[in-house]
Write an enzyme that holds these catalytic residues in place. Sequence first.
Site, PDB file in Angstrom:
ATOM      1  N   CYS A 253       7.097  53.522  70.600  1.00 10.22           N
ATOM      2  CA  CYS A 253       6.181  54.178  71.538  1.00 10.22           C
ATOM      3  C   CYS A 253       4.726  54.168  71.096  1.00 10.22           C
ATOM      4  O   CYS A 253       3.857  54.657  71.823  1.00 10.22           O
ATOM      5  CB  CYS A 253       6.658  55.595  71.799  1.00 10.22           C
ATOM      6  SG  CYS A 253       8.421  55.629  72.158  1.00 10.22           S
TER       7      CYS A 253
ATOM      8  N   HIS B 138       0.673  62.904  72.858  1.00 12.08           N
ATOM      9  CA  HIS B 138       1.848  62.063  73.064  1.00 12.08           C
ATOM     10  C   HIS B 138       2.801  62.835  73.988  1.00 12.08           C
ATOM     11  O   HIS B 138       3.283  62.290  74.956  1.00 12.08           O
ATOM     12  CB  HIS B 138       2.501  61.730  71.722  1.00 12.08           C
ATOM     13  CG  HIS B 138       3.583  60.707  71.842  1.00 12.08           C
ATOM     14  ND1 HIS B 138       3.381  59.483  72.423  1.00 12.08           N
ATOM     15  CD2 HIS B 138       4.894  60.726  71.470  1.00 12.08           C
ATOM     16  CE1 HIS B 138       4.510  58.788  72.403  1.00 12.08           C
ATOM     17  NE2 HIS B 138       5.445  59.518  71.841  1.00 12.08           N
TER      18      HIS B 138
ATOM     19  N   HIS C  34       7.640  58.776  80.334  1.00 13.09           N
ATOM     20  CA  HIS C  34       7.285  58.153  79.063  1.00 13.09           C
ATOM     21  C   HIS C  34       7.457  56.650  79.245  1.00 13.09           C
ATOM     22  O   HIS C  34       8.575  56.158  79.354  1.00 13.09           O
ATOM     23  CB  HIS C  34       8.191  58.684  77.952  1.00 13.09           C
ATOM     24  CG  HIS C  34       7.775  58.256  76.587  1.00 13.09           C
ATOM     25  ND1 HIS C  34       6.785  57.313  76.372  1.00 13.09           N
ATOM     26  CD2 HIS C  34       8.202  58.649  75.360  1.00 13.09           C
ATOM     27  CE1 HIS C  34       6.641  57.145  75.064  1.00 13.09           C
ATOM     28  NE2 HIS C  34       7.483  57.938  74.433  1.00 13.09           N
TER      29      HIS C  34
END
Lengths: 274, 401
Positions: free
Chosen positions: B162, B292, B326
């Site tokens: 990620c 995040h 996400h």
Amino acid sequence: MSLSATPTIPLAARIAGIGLIGPGLDDWTAARAVLAGEAALEPATTRIPAPDLLPPAERRRLGAVVKLAISVGLQAVRNAEADAAQLATVFASSGGDGANCHAICETLAGEDRLISPTRFHNSVNNAASGYWGIATRAMAASTTVSAFDGSTGAGLLESFALLADGNEPVLLVIYDHPYPAPLAATRPMPDAFGMALLLVPPAQGEGPLLTLSGFTDAAPDTLADPALEAMRREIPAARALPLLGRLARGEAGTVVIDYLDRLGLQLALTELAA
Amino acid sequence: MTPLFLSHYTATSCIGTGLAATRAMLAAGRSGLGHCDFETVTLDTWIGRVPAVEDVELPPALARYRARNNQLAWLGLQQDGFINAAHAAVARYGAQRVAVILGTSTSAILETEIAYRRRDPATGALPAEFDYRGTHNIHSVSEFVRAAIGAQGPAWVVSTACSSSAKVFAAAARLIATGLVDAAVVGGVDSLCLTTLYGFNSLELVAATPCRPYDPTRNGISIGEAAAYALLERAPAELPDDAVLLTGTGESSDAHHMSSPHPQGLGARLAMEGALRTAGLAPADIGYINLHGTGTPANDAAEGLAVNTLFGSGTPASSTKGATGHTLGAAGGLEAVFCALAFTDGLIPGSPGTDTVDPAIAIHYERTPRRAALHHVLTNSLGFGGTNCSLVFSRAGGASR
């Protein structure tokens, strides 16, 4: 030999440590003898040791790909007597963990799509980097790059740029492991190969000086030994073997390494010890 | 570091194909998440799906790259004139002087997942038309984009889960600093596939509701897909005040666990400190933090602690994952574009899905979008395997303190 692009800042590093694991080549000591022409290459399947740095529970989770990357990285660090915990790292590989990917795709193609958590967290392309960090407690930057057959070139470029930017040592680990069937038919690779270079800023250490001179459209260097040349051609992680050959023979000079079409990397090796 | 100019940028995600739709949804604080209707997936979860990706046609010369991930890459390239800007950069600097460095986590693995269902029952062989290099291989998207824009410079994919497409900004900045190239197309492309949906499900990290970053009831992520790009060039001497610059990058490793963050957020803190240091800024200079903020209990707690340690509880911060889901390897690039929009639109994005803010996390969390004049913003991308990256972007008119 003409260069199509040259760096505007020096891209140079001393090679403080080398690691190598390949078919019939268990470590850099063995590989050096073969590459220097002092020993014959004995045909054998690549033997990948289990890294001794991780606790057994963690070690059991590792795929062969990750074991290869960690083992070859440790060789380079230990050859240099460096502290792994302090090192930035660049991992370069042409693909991920094929065996793990195969197992996941097989599960997903079935009725019950329950993937094991270990399988999933080993599926990320940066698994080797992650386990390296856990094993060595290294909190510095770590990256994972990939450029298909040009992954060795991408790893070298990123490492030289990172070293020039931070003026700190960089451990470069390049590794490839064959895929199992049926993926193997679409991406044939004869065996596993890994190599590692601990690159340190020129003023900070000893060892041969390696300079990235720039890009060239000249043909890549090859190896005289047909078996070694086949290894270089057929396993992307072995593309730097001509450079390792010069290091083994203690021979200064330039080497062109395959990267992308018409964009080879020209490297120069100088200041080798007698 | 020497600041770099984001001369062009664009984003495509479930909140918008291109910037106009994206900025409208950000300003309205709306989410693009929907209940999972992807492929043959039977999970009870919400996803951020880009409409009609599977209908995107690639040019005939690039047909071998046909795969959901590259179709999404192509759709993203067409928005906001980005592909024209990339072509112009290639023409201006020379094809070899333009790099393509992209982030992805799974590339086009969906094609392999589907091919496995269609294996020859007798031999187990994959269908003859399966093209490993064009689709599954992790470099496929950078090879495809490089070919699509006619660049012949260095190219590679950064795949660090990620944090992938945040780290490409740092890699490109270093590469431009070597003088080997003059510009780089950076960003990230990651698309829905079964591996991530079922994989995160096996870790019990997917939510049955739209994700709720930093909410005390948060219980997992919503997976999305996106293509986001930026063209990075050396900053010219004269720039309009609202031009966006990349001014800081910081990278670190957790050295803790493959799939859970360092509990004190130590890795995240190191990355943020690195980004501030290279930007030559103090925490008080940052006007907004794009967190995040995945919406898992562990991630938000660890990141919140790291942000509090470094910034205290005064700096406005939010996660946009309740809007987009996400987007994994594309998240860093997508949120970098959101940071650029924060300057140009004078807008701090909100956090759709977050009803209340976890009282155990002492940061200044913004739930709803609000107008603000910003000079410097920071974005966090924290990956599986503990690979972290923070970036600082600055408005040219306010780049110096």
